[in-house]
Design a protein around this motif. Sequence first.
Motif, PDB file in Angstrom:
ATOM      1  N   MET A   2      17.604  31.650 -31.793  1.00  0.00           N
ATOM      2  CA  MET A   2      18.460  32.284 -32.789  1.00  0.00           C
ATOM      3  C   MET A   2      19.872  32.505 -32.246  1.00  0.00           C
ATOM      4  O   MET A   2      20.865  32.317 -32.953  1.00  0.00           O
ATOM      5  CB  MET A   2      17.866  33.620 -33.243  1.00  0.00           C
ATOM      6  CG  MET A   2      18.653  34.293 -34.365  1.00  0.00           C
ATOM      7  SD  MET A   2      18.894  33.240 -35.818  1.00  0.00           S
ATOM      8  CE  MET A   2      17.226  33.225 -36.479  1.00  0.00           C
ATOM      9  N   GLN A   6      23.161  30.945 -33.936  1.00  0.00           N
ATOM     10  CA  GLN A   6      24.302  31.750 -34.353  1.00  0.00           C
ATOM     11  C   GLN A   6      25.595  31.239 -33.717  1.00  0.00           C
ATOM     12  O   GLN A   6      26.641  31.166 -34.375  1.00  0.00           O
ATOM     13  CB  GLN A   6      24.073  33.215 -33.976  1.00  0.00           C
ATOM     14  CG  GLN A   6      22.972  33.886 -34.789  1.00  0.00           C
ATOM     15  CD  GLN A   6      22.675  35.297 -34.295  1.00  0.00           C
ATOM     16  OE1 GLN A   6      23.180  35.708 -33.255  1.00  0.00           O
ATOM     17  NE2 GLN A   6      21.873  36.023 -35.034  1.00  0.00           N
ATOM     18  N   TYR A   9      26.588  27.947 -35.353  1.00  0.00           N
ATOM     19  CA  TYR A   9      27.056  28.229 -36.707  1.00  0.00           C
ATOM     20  C   TYR A   9      28.492  28.757 -36.669  1.00  0.00           C
ATOM     21  O   TYR A   9      29.348  28.339 -37.464  1.00  0.00           O
ATOM     22  CB  TYR A   9      26.134  29.245 -37.372  1.00  0.00           C
ATOM     23  CG  TYR A   9      26.646  29.780 -38.693  1.00  0.00           C
ATOM     24  CD1 TYR A   9      26.455  29.071 -39.877  1.00  0.00           C
ATOM     25  CD2 TYR A   9      27.315  30.995 -38.758  1.00  0.00           C
ATOM     26  CE1 TYR A   9      26.926  29.554 -41.088  1.00  0.00           C
ATOM     27  CE2 TYR A   9      27.791  31.486 -39.961  1.00  0.00           C
ATOM     28  CZ  TYR A   9      27.597  30.770 -41.124  1.00  0.00           C
ATOM     29  OH  TYR A   9      28.072  31.257 -42.308  1.00  0.00           O
ATOM     30  N   HIS A  69      23.877  25.686 -46.306  1.00  0.00           N
ATOM     31  CA  HIS A  69      22.472  26.110 -46.337  1.00  0.00           C
ATOM     32  C   HIS A  69      22.155  27.172 -45.284  1.00  0.00           C
ATOM     33  O   HIS A  69      21.228  27.973 -45.469  1.00  0.00           O
ATOM     34  CB  HIS A  69      21.564  24.894 -46.135  1.00  0.00           C
ATOM     35  CG  HIS A  69      21.564  23.948 -47.303  1.00  0.00           C
ATOM     36  ND1 HIS A  69      21.027  24.278 -48.523  1.00  0.00           N
ATOM     37  CD2 HIS A  69      22.061  22.697 -47.440  1.00  0.00           C
ATOM     38  CE1 HIS A  69      21.183  23.280 -49.365  1.00  0.00           C
ATOM     39  NE2 HIS A  69      21.812  22.294 -48.735  1.00  0.00           N
ATOM     40  N   LEU A  70      22.924  27.196 -44.197  1.00  0.00           N
ATOM     41  CA  LEU A  70      22.642  28.159 -43.131  1.00  0.00           C
ATOM     42  C   LEU A  70      23.253  29.537 -43.389  1.00  0.00           C
ATOM     43  O   LEU A  70      22.754  30.537 -42.875  1.00  0.00           O
ATOM     44  CB  LEU A  70      23.192  27.641 -41.797  1.00  0.00           C
ATOM     45  CG  LEU A  70      22.272  26.811 -40.902  1.00  0.00           C
ATOM     46  CD1 LEU A  70      22.983  26.463 -39.610  1.00  0.00           C
ATOM     47  CD2 LEU A  70      20.977  27.555 -40.595  1.00  0.00           C
ATOM     48  N   GLU A  71      24.327  29.574 -44.182  1.00  0.00           N
ATOM     49  CA  GLU A  71      25.075  30.817 -44.319  1.00  0.00           C
ATOM     50  C   GLU A  71      24.218  32.022 -44.705  1.00  0.00           C
ATOM     51  O   GLU A  71      24.311  33.075 -44.054  1.00  0.00           O
ATOM     52  CB  GLU A  71      26.223  30.643 -45.315  1.00  0.00           C
ATOM     53  CG  GLU A  71      27.110  31.874 -45.402  1.00  0.00           C
ATOM     54  CD  GLU A  71      28.368  31.615 -46.212  1.00  0.00           C
ATOM     55  OE1 GLU A  71      29.292  32.432 -46.121  1.00  0.00           O
ATOM     56  OE2 GLU A  71      28.410  30.601 -46.926  1.00  0.00           O
ATOM     57  N   PRO A  72      23.358  31.944 -45.733  1.00  0.00           N
ATOM     58  CA  PRO A  72      22.558  33.133 -46.087  1.00  0.00           C
ATOM     59  C   PRO A  72      21.675  33.613 -44.939  1.00  0.00           C
ATOM     60  O   PRO A  72      21.555  34.818 -44.712  1.00  0.00           O
ATOM     61  CB  PRO A  72      21.718  32.636 -47.276  1.00  0.00           C
ATOM     62  CG  PRO A  72      22.475  31.490 -47.836  1.00  0.00           C
ATOM     63  CD  PRO A  72      23.099  30.817 -46.656  1.00  0.00           C
ATOM     64  N   LEU A  73      21.081  32.676 -44.208  1.00  0.00           N
ATOM     65  CA  LEU A  73      20.202  33.040 -43.100  1.00  0.00           C
ATOM     66  C   LEU A  73      20.974  33.725 -41.985  1.00  0.00           C
ATOM     67  O   LEU A  73      20.573  34.775 -41.471  1.00  0.00           O
ATOM     68  CB  LEU A  73      19.496  31.792 -42.558  1.00  0.00           C
ATOM     69  CG  LEU A  73      18.709  31.974 -41.247  1.00  0.00           C
ATOM     70  CD1 LEU A  73      17.545  32.929 -41.459  1.00  0.00           C
ATOM     71  CD2 LEU A  73      18.224  30.628 -40.732  1.00  0.00           C
ATOM     72  N   ILE A  74      22.091  33.127 -41.601  1.00  0.00           N
ATOM     73  CA  ILE A  74      22.870  33.673 -40.494  1.00  0.00           C
ATOM     74  C   ILE A  74      23.467  35.026 -40.855  1.00  0.00           C
ATOM     75  O   ILE A  74      23.433  35.972 -40.053  1.00  0.00           O
ATOM     76  CB  ILE A  74      23.980  32.689 -40.080  1.00  0.00           C
ATOM     77  CG1 ILE A  74      23.372  31.373 -39.589  1.00  0.00           C
ATOM     78  CG2 ILE A  74      24.848  33.294 -38.991  1.00  0.00           C
ATOM     79  CD1 ILE A  74      22.495  31.510 -38.367  1.00  0.00           C
ATOM     80  N   GLU A  75      24.040  35.119 -42.058  1.00  0.00           N
ATOM     81  CA  GLU A  75      24.643  36.381 -42.459  1.00  0.00           C
ATOM     82  C   GLU A  75      23.609  37.500 -42.471  1.00  0.00           C
ATOM     83  O   GLU A  75      23.885  38.634 -42.073  1.00  0.00           O
ATOM     84  CB  GLU A  75      25.286  36.245 -43.845  1.00  0.00           C
ATOM     85  CG  GLU A  75      26.422  35.236 -43.922  1.00  0.00           C
ATOM     86  CD  GLU A  75      27.606  35.603 -43.065  1.00  0.00           C
ATOM     87  OE1 GLU A  75      27.833  36.809 -42.864  1.00  0.00           O
ATOM     88  OE2 GLU A  75      28.293  34.696 -42.578  1.00  0.00           O
ATOM     89  N   LEU A  76      22.399  37.196 -42.926  1.00  0.00           N
ATOM     90  CA  LEU A  76      21.338  38.201 -42.941  1.00  0.00           C
ATOM     91  C   LEU A  76      20.953  38.578 -41.519  1.00  0.00           C
ATOM     92  O   LEU A  76      20.741  39.758 -41.211  1.00  0.00           O
ATOM     93  CB  LEU A  76      20.121  37.664 -43.697  1.00  0.00           C
ATOM     94  CG  LEU A  76      18.941  38.633 -43.848  1.00  0.00           C
ATOM     95  CD1 LEU A  76      19.377  39.874 -44.613  1.00  0.00           C
ATOM     96  CD2 LEU A  76      17.770  37.949 -44.529  1.00  0.00           C
ATOM     97  N   GLN A  77      20.861  37.556 -40.640  1.00  0.00           N
ATOM     98  CA  GLN A  77      20.488  37.811 -39.251  1.00  0.00           C
ATOM     99  C   GLN A  77      21.498  38.729 -38.577  1.00  0.00           C
ATOM    100  O   GLN A  77      21.158  39.615 -37.827  1.00  0.00           O
ATOM    101  CB  GLN A  77      20.372  36.485 -38.484  1.00  0.00           C
ATOM    102  CG  GLN A  77      19.962  36.645 -37.012  1.00  0.00           C
ATOM    103  CD  GLN A  77      18.579  37.227 -36.856  1.00  0.00           C
ATOM    104  OE1 GLN A  77      17.727  37.059 -37.721  1.00  0.00           O
ATOM    105  NE2 GLN A  77      18.351  37.919 -35.746  1.00  0.00           N
TER     106      GLN A  77
END
Length: 330
Positions: A2, A6, A9, A69-77
């Motif tokens: 992760m 990050q 990203y 596609h990664l933005e929602p996952l990374i922002e949440l993380q």
Amino acid sequence: MMAALQQRYLVLKLIKTTGPIGRRPLAETAGMSERETRSVMEALRNQQLIRVAKEGATVTTEGENVLHHLEPLIELQYGKNVLAKRIKDYFSIQAVHIVKGNSSDPGGSNELLGTEAASVFASRIGNGRIVAVTGGGTMAAIPRHLSCYPGAEDTLFIPARGGVGDDIGQQANVIAATFAQTCNSSYKSLYYPESLSEEAHTVFLKEPTARKMLDLYESTDCLLHGIGDAQKMAAMRDSDEDEQQMLASKGAKGEAFGYYFNGAGEIVHRLRTVGIQTNHLERIPLILAVAGGSEKAEAILSYLRGAAKQTVLITDEGAAKEIVSLIEND
């Protein structure tokens, strides 16, 4: 994994917003060593997410798809979405954008704030044609990352308040001109000595230049401004000792476009100048407040307590976490 995700990203997003960009400036903006940056860039190039040429790195079409596609996952993380929603709901403002890091840390900079502010501004300005900007280091960082948006050449940039001073590069007049140069548009300047007496100020308001600017302030479509620590701003302006003591006695915490606010968001002092006034705020469709760093949390909080509902706050994790901590302990 992760942590690596990050990091990749972040680098990919920075290349997308600032490219073409070289490895050294990319490392400085990302807060990474050149060795780390080289390693990440090689990985991204091997995955065909970026291309590296003599003029610098740029993102490929596949890289843009990955970012999307990664933005929602990374922002949440990162937890930024949670912080942003907490601040947005608490102050009932339009939106909150939070960038990585803490600009108060040693070596911290305003570049990520500038990058995000440029992106938000370009996507939200719409058909706005008169944009008022304040001075300061954070504002000065925005034009460096601004891409021309549809109709940019028709925008008029103006200083949010008149002024002159020693630090030319951070004056609102100069920053407005820099925005205009970036967008291939126009600007107007307003030179106003802060030492004018009340009588001289009254005379100045009758000057044709001042009257034209007052009309522009009434028609402003967007205000871009920073937020400063009250005591530091007073010291930077060489305010006399009596004024600084007065600000301290009234509990001044933050400053924005010439107004000083206490912890409750009340105005405790204002500079005598020509510029955007608080009565203009409700009529300005888009207000972008840009400030970061945990050391500025109280200053930002003091401004937000009285902020107009159409305000969009752009800040960093350091300030956001401290703001949430302050309101939860209120």
